[in-house]
Design an enzyme around this catalytic site. Structure first.
Site, mmCIF file in Angstrom:
data_model
loop_
_atom_site.group_PDB
_atom_site.id
_atom_site.type_symbol
_atom_site.label_atom_id
_atom_site.label_comp_id
_atom_site.label_asym_id
_atom_site.label_seq_id
_atom_site.Cartn_x
_atom_site.Cartn_y
_atom_site.Cartn_z
ATOM 1 N N HIS A 62 21.741 -26.637 11.816
ATOM 2 C CA HIS A 62 21.318 -25.842 10.650
ATOM 3 C C HIS A 62 20.358 -26.635 9.768
ATOM 4 O O HIS A 62 20.769 -27.355 8.866
ATOM 5 C CB HIS A 62 22.552 -25.412 9.848
ATOM 6 C CG HIS A 62 22.242 -24.396 8.786
ATOM 7 N ND1 HIS A 62 23.194 -23.557 8.277
ATOM 8 C CD2 HIS A 62 21.086 -24.080 8.136
ATOM 9 C CE1 HIS A 62 22.640 -22.767 7.361
ATOM 10 N NE2 HIS A 62 21.367 -23.077 7.251
ATOM 11 N N ARG A 66 10.611 -25.330 7.157
ATOM 12 C CA ARG A 66 9.550 -24.636 6.404
ATOM 13 C C ARG A 66 8.270 -24.408 7.183
ATOM 14 O O ARG A 66 7.198 -24.299 6.587
ATOM 15 C CB ARG A 66 9.225 -25.392 5.114
ATOM 16 C CG ARG A 66 10.406 -25.828 4.270
ATOM 17 C CD ARG A 66 11.260 -24.699 3.804
ATOM 18 N NE ARG A 66 12.303 -25.151 2.861
ATOM 19 C CZ ARG A 66 13.422 -24.467 2.639
ATOM 20 N NH1 ARG A 66 13.667 -23.343 3.283
ATOM 21 N NH2 ARG A 66 14.316 -24.916 1.781
ATOM 22 N N ASP A 155 19.527 -16.176 8.436
ATOM 23 C CA ASP A 155 19.961 -17.141 7.416
ATOM 24 C C ASP A 155 19.100 -17.100 6.152
ATOM 25 O O ASP A 155 17.875 -17.035 6.224
ATOM 26 C CB ASP A 155 19.957 -18.567 7.975
ATOM 27 C CG ASP A 155 20.463 -19.555 6.920
ATOM 28 O OD1 ASP A 155 21.385 -19.190 6.176
ATOM 29 O OD2 ASP A 155 19.918 -20.670 6.834
ATOM 30 N N HIS A 235 27.550 -22.687 6.778
ATOM 31 C CA HIS A 235 27.896 -23.348 5.498
ATOM 32 C C HIS A 235 29.096 -22.765 4.767
ATOM 33 O O HIS A 235 28.954 -22.120 3.725
ATOM 34 C CB HIS A 235 26.667 -23.385 4.577
ATOM 35 C CG HIS A 235 25.832 -22.119 4.537
ATOM 36 N ND1 HIS A 235 26.353 -20.870 4.328
ATOM 37 C CD2 HIS A 235 24.500 -21.940 4.673
ATOM 38 C CE1 HIS A 235 25.385 -19.973 4.335
ATOM 39 N NE2 HIS A 235 24.252 -20.604 4.549
ATOM 40 N N ASN A 281 23.513 -22.518 -2.230
ATOM 41 C CA ASN A 281 23.859 -21.217 -1.683
ATOM 42 C C ASN A 281 24.524 -21.432 -0.336
ATOM 43 O O ASN A 281 23.861 -21.871 0.602
ATOM 44 C CB ASN A 281 22.602 -20.373 -1.505
ATOM 45 C CG ASN A 281 22.875 -19.029 -0.858
ATOM 46 O OD1 ASN A 281 23.977 -18.776 -0.378
ATOM 47 N ND2 ASN A 281 21.879 -18.168 -0.822
ATOM 48 N N ASP A 308 22.569 -27.908 6.655
ATOM 49 C CA ASP A 308 21.814 -26.925 5.872
ATOM 50 C C ASP A 308 20.710 -27.658 5.088
ATOM 51 O O ASP A 308 20.482 -27.384 3.906
ATOM 52 C CB ASP A 308 22.719 -26.127 4.928
ATOM 53 C CG ASP A 308 21.994 -24.932 4.305
ATOM 54 O OD1 ASP A 308 20.839 -24.657 4.678
ATOM 55 O OD2 ASP A 308 22.587 -24.293 3.420
ATOM 56 N N HIS A 312 13.158 -28.763 -0.972
ATOM 57 C CA HIS A 312 12.421 -28.047 -2.017
ATOM 58 C C HIS A 312 11.660 -29.064 -2.843
ATOM 59 O O HIS A 312 12.199 -30.137 -3.143
ATOM 60 C CB HIS A 312 13.377 -27.299 -2.950
ATOM 61 C CG HIS A 312 14.092 -26.156 -2.322
ATOM 62 N ND1 HIS A 312 13.448 -25.008 -1.917
ATOM 63 C CD2 HIS A 312 15.403 -25.977 -2.013
ATOM 64 C CE1 HIS A 312 14.335 -24.177 -1.400
ATOM 65 N NE2 HIS A 312 15.523 -24.741 -1.433
HETATM 66 ZN ZN ZN Z 1 22.408 -19.811 4.622
#
Ligand code: ZN
Length: 439
Positions: A62, A66, A155, A235, A281, A308, A312
């Site tokens: 996971h 980008r 996702d 997650h 999240n 995950d 950013h």
């Molecule tokens: Zn997710």
């Protein structure tokens, strides 16, 4: 072809549920020998693995790299791979919530070729369940699987509609591909930005209840009862979700789930101290949730660890809490954080934990060979020093992003070498490495 011969000497080999001290010989990119005796090899490079673990290359099912993307300012496949190998990963599965979304066989192919060109790490793309992840029209699952997509997921968003979910799971079952669900009922998280509870009320942010996750898990288990697709919860954040998975597994449903470092180490209290760096999240929850997640890991209900990894740029975090982006980067420091949450806390042993990063994720994505070392197979290997102490500093990360709430944490355990197809793609070996000039 890679002609180097590399001998890994005197390591703690943890592979396929077994553990012994020994050597591994790599020749021309393949594992030539795995031995509990000293291997006698001449004219080869060698790594002294004393005190270290020799593991199959780590797998993270996971991650967000980008790409494709209109602006590559967050992460690229190249920087994502750099981050992965620094963390000891040789296989990662990328999520399709890109721009454009990965929802056609052509985009799947491009993603695979881009990663192959870079080498150093295997990048296996997942692909969308619905066109544009919008939930309205089913994506061409069969064709995307033929093109190399190893799992189906929207996702970032849940597949919300019951009839659509049914159709997607039927198509996944037919094509023997796992479905990964982002478990979030959007109707109960409108305006939600952090765990519904005492800290959220104090800070005055929008609530995100546990039930948003649990209700989707319960619904999907019910839909899947007659379909029997491989269904996977991404997650996990809520402790009560674990009981739902456990019950479905007891009824022989092929249900699995993953835990992430932040959901095992941080609670909603972190939102008070770290602000938007702790905005996730699904959101960080409570100690009781962490304890139930760990129980689920200890008893094998949760078999997979995944980061995950969500890069950013900082300007999207330096905003009011409600407006900031969700998520953190994970690959560079995940291994040590898992060790802190699970090994140092006596939930698992190193071999058990490494199974959750090799054997089990490989089985989920139908690539069992990637989760174990085997003579004659590709040498994707991670050498781990379980006693290596270091301080997490996101400024040193190979990822392009710095959004990490673990800065300044003192941790133990590190991948000191990542070997991909027999080539050392990352290493902090110092004098453990000996080079030999071949004649
Ligand atoms: Zn997710």
């Amino acid at each position: 072809m890679n002609m180097t011969t590399l001998l890994l000497r005197n390591g703690r080999i943890i592979n396929n549920g077994q553990e012994f001290l020994g050597d591994v010989l790599i020749r021309e990119g393949l594992v030539e020998q795995i031995s509990d005796f000293k291997i006698d090899a001449h004219d080869c490079d060698s790594i002294d693995c004393e005190g270290c673990i020799i593991s199959p290359g780590l797998i993270d099912i996971h991650v967000h790299f980008r790409e494709p993307s209109s602006g590559k300012h967050e992460e690229t496949t190249e920087s994502g791979i750099a981050s992965a190998i620094a963390g000891g990963f040789t296989t990662v599965c990328t999520m399709p919530n890109t721009t454009p979304a990965i929802d056609t066989p052509e985009i799947v192919q491009v993603a695979i070729e881009n990663a192959k060109r870079l080498g150093q790490c295997r990048v296996l793309p997942t692909a969308c369940a619905t066109i544009g992840r919008k939930g309205r029209a089913i994506a061409p699952i069969r064709k995307m699987v033929s093109s190399g997509s190893i799992a189906i997921t929207d996702d970032g968003d849940v597949v919300e509609d019951d009839a659509m979910m049914t159709a997607v799971l039927q198509e996944c079952a037919k094509n023997n591909v796992p479905f990964m669900q982002h478990c979030q009922d959007p109707n109960t998280t409108v305006g939600g930005v952090m765990h519904e509870g005492i800290v959220q009320k104090e800070l005055g942010y929008g609530p995100w209840p546990r039930s948003a996750e649990e209700s989707i898990i319960a619904r999907d288990i019910q839909i899947n009862e007659t379909i029997g697709a491989k269904w996977h919860a991404q997650h996990l954040s809520s402790g009560s979700s674990v009981a739902l998975l456990r019950e479905a597994q007891a009824n022989n449903q092929p249900i699995s789930g993953e835990a992430s470092p932040h959901h095992l180490l941080l609670t909603h209290e972190a939102c008070r101290d770290l602000g938007t760096m702790a905005k996730m999240n699904p959101p960080l929850r409570e100690l009781s949730d962490i304890n139930l997640l760990k129980e689920g890991i200890a008893d094998g209900t949760i078999k997979i660890l995944a980061t995950d990894h969500a890069p950013h740029p900082l300007h999207t975090k330096n905003k009011p809490f409600a407006d900031a982006s969700f998520g953190i980067v994970g690959l560079d420091c995940a291994l040590a954080l898992y060790a802190k949450a699970l090994v140092e806390d006596d939930v698992l042993t190193w071999p058990q934990m490494l199974s959750m990063m090799t054997l089990h994720p490989a089985a989920l994505i139908n690539r069992p060979e990637l989760g174990r070392l085997q003579v004659g197979m590709r040498a994707d290997i991670t050498i781990i020093d379980p006693n290596y102490t270091w301080t997490i500093d996101s400024n040193t990360f190979a990822s392009m992003a710095r959004n990490c709430p673990f800065d300044g944490w003192n941790v133990t355990g590190r991948a000191i070498a990542t070997i991909f197809g027999g080539n050392i793609s990352h290493q902090i070996l110092n004098d453990r490495f000996a080079h030999c000039n071949q004649s």
